[in-house]
Design an enzyme around this catalytic site. Structure first.
Site, short mmCIF file in Angstrom:
data_model
loop_
_atom_site.label_atom_id
_atom_site.label_comp_id
_atom_site.label_asym_id
_atom_site.label_seq_id
_atom_site.Cartn_x
_atom_site.Cartn_y
_atom_site.Cartn_z
N GLN A 85 0.84 -1.19 0.00
CA GLN A 85 0.00 0.00 0.00
C GLN A 85 0.88 1.25 0.00
O GLN A 85 1.77 1.39 0.83
CB GLN A 85 -0.93 0.03 1.21
CG GLN A 85 -1.96 1.16 1.04
CD GLN A 85 -2.85 1.36 2.23
OE1 GLN A 85 -2.37 1.71 3.30
NE2 GLN A 85 -4.14 1.15 2.05
N CYS B 16 -6.44 7.18 5.11
CA CYS B 16 -5.81 7.36 6.42
C CYS B 16 -6.24 8.70 7.03
O CYS B 16 -6.11 9.75 6.40
CB CYS B 16 -4.28 7.31 6.29
SG CYS B 16 -3.47 7.53 7.89
N LYS C 113 -7.96 2.12 -1.57
CA LYS C 113 -8.63 1.95 -0.27
C LYS C 113 -9.06 3.34 0.18
O LYS C 113 -8.23 4.25 0.27
CB LYS C 113 -7.64 1.35 0.73
CG LYS C 113 -8.04 1.50 2.20
CD LYS C 113 -8.82 0.31 2.68
CE LYS C 113 -9.34 0.50 4.09
NZ LYS C 113 -8.37 0.88 5.09
N GLY D 289 -15.00 -2.30 7.77
CA GLY D 289 -15.47 -1.53 8.93
C GLY D 289 -16.35 -2.36 9.83
O GLY D 289 -17.45 -2.76 9.44
N ASP D 290 -15.82 -2.67 11.03
CA ASP D 290 -16.60 -3.36 12.06
C ASP D 290 -16.97 -4.79 11.67
O ASP D 290 -18.01 -5.30 12.05
CB ASP D 290 -17.87 -2.58 12.41
CG ASP D 290 -17.55 -1.19 12.96
OD1 ASP D 290 -16.41 -0.99 13.43
OD2 ASP D 290 -18.42 -0.31 12.89
#
Ligand SMILES: Cc1cc2nc3c(=O)[nH]c(=O)nc-3n(C[C@H](O)[C@H](O)[C@H](O)COP(=O)(O)O)c2cc1C
Length: 321
Positions: free
Chosen positions: A54, A84, A123, A186-187
């Site tokens: 990345q 980020c 991303k 996410g989660d």
């Protein structure tokens, strides 16, 4: 994941699960300047493929040139960080800040995709803040046209950092706006979460972040559940967890030496210890460990349940060895 998915972590998770693990985010600029510490973050030829790096940065030409270095070094893919939220990154207009500069975000993807023949992915987060939470929705078809191979969407805005719940419905909207394979993030911590997010979004796959900290078995559980015909996943016994943590330590020592290896293993071991009996005290001990011997002793004792961490005196004895 920065500070987490180094070679030791990637190899440990690959022993346990076929999940794809990317490198930590790497500065395109530092790679171009041939920074030794940055070079050392690249997967070496000995590491099993796929080796996906990345990159972060904000200059399309620099990002393209850095991607060419990666392709020439035999990497199997390049992922572009546009999510980020860290202040030191966004203040330079990098990471999630790119979601506020959509033309630039597209130009970067286009320049990198043109520059290399290996797959290029992005991303991102949903957007900068609640008022701009549709950035990914607008960018997804443009990134597709720019030639990327897939898109991973973390269902939060930059302003949310890691707070609240990831918005899976918003990920579904991004998915519907593009023909790209979209990976939901996410989660997601369990096979149930993975099935639920795939049902809610129609995404092509899932990405797991925090649930894998100290717990590579989270990846094994999810990959087994999502792979038709895969053998049912079985929860690892304590002895297996301990052996994995110790192998993780061994790899960190081998790749980074004792001083750095011990310091980096502290947080990993604290994560491995989550949920164990007496975890808080063991974690405190792990975070203060000054040697590999102390870390090994904590692993041995905490995972056999043989003894609670005991008095500081007991640890003082190890620390002074
Ligand atoms: C310690 C840490 C480091 C991370 N570093 C990166 C990174 O370098 N690149 C990236 O795209 N995301 C990074 N992330 C974000 C995760 O990839 C992921 O998007 C986020 O944690 C949400 O997923 P989760 O709920 O499964 O954790 C990081 C997250 C954490 C907790």
């Amino acid at each position: 994941m920065a500070g987490v998915t180094d070679r030791a972590f990637r190899e440990i998770t690959r022993e346990i699960s076929p999940a794809l693990v990317m490198t930590e985010m790497i500065s395109a600029k530092a790679l171009l300047y041939n920074n030794a510490r940055t070079r050392a973050m690249l997967p070496p030829p000995a590491e099993a493929p796929p080796r996906i790096v990345q990159l972060f940065g904000r200059d399309a030409e620099e990002m393209a040139a850095a991607a060419q270095i990666l392709a020439a070094a035999g990497m199997d893919g390049v992922d572009l960080n546009m999510g980020c939220p860290a202040p030191k990154i966004v203040k330079n207009g990098e990471g999630a800040a790119l979601l506020r500069e959509q033309s630039r975000a597209v130009a970067i993807a286009r320049a990198v995709a043109r520059a290399v023949s290996i797959p290029v992915s992005v991303k991102c987060r949903l957007g900068w803040n609640a008022a701009e939470a549709d950035a990914a929705l607008h960018l997804a078809p443009r990134w597709e046209e720019a030639g990327i191979a897939f898109l991973t969407v973390h269902g939060r805005t930059r302003e949310q950092f890691y707070g609240g719940r990831a918005d899976w419905a918003a990920i579904a909207a991004v998915r519907a706006a593009t023909g790209l394979p979209v990976i939901a993030n996410g989660d997601i911590a369990s096979p149930e979460d993975a099935r639920a997010v795939l049902a809610a979004t129609g995404c092509a796959g899932v990405m797991i972040g925090r649930a894998a900290l100290g717990n590579p078995w989270a990846l094994a559980a999810v990959t087994a559940a999502l792979t038709p015909g895969a053998p049912a996943w079985r929860r690892p016994a304590s002895a297996e967890r301990a052996a994995t943590a110790e192998r993780h330590l061994d790899k960190l020592l081998a790749y980074k030496g004792e001083y750095i290896g011990v310091r980096e293993m502290r947080k990993h071991l604290a994560w491995y210890l989550k949920g164990r009996r007496g975890a808080a005290a063991w974690r405190t001990a792990a975070l203060q460990a000054e040697s590999a011997a102390v870390l090994r002793e904590i692993i041995r004792r905490a995972f056999t349940g043989e003894q609670e961490p005991g008095t500081p005196k007991l640890y003082a004895q190890y620390q002074s060895e």
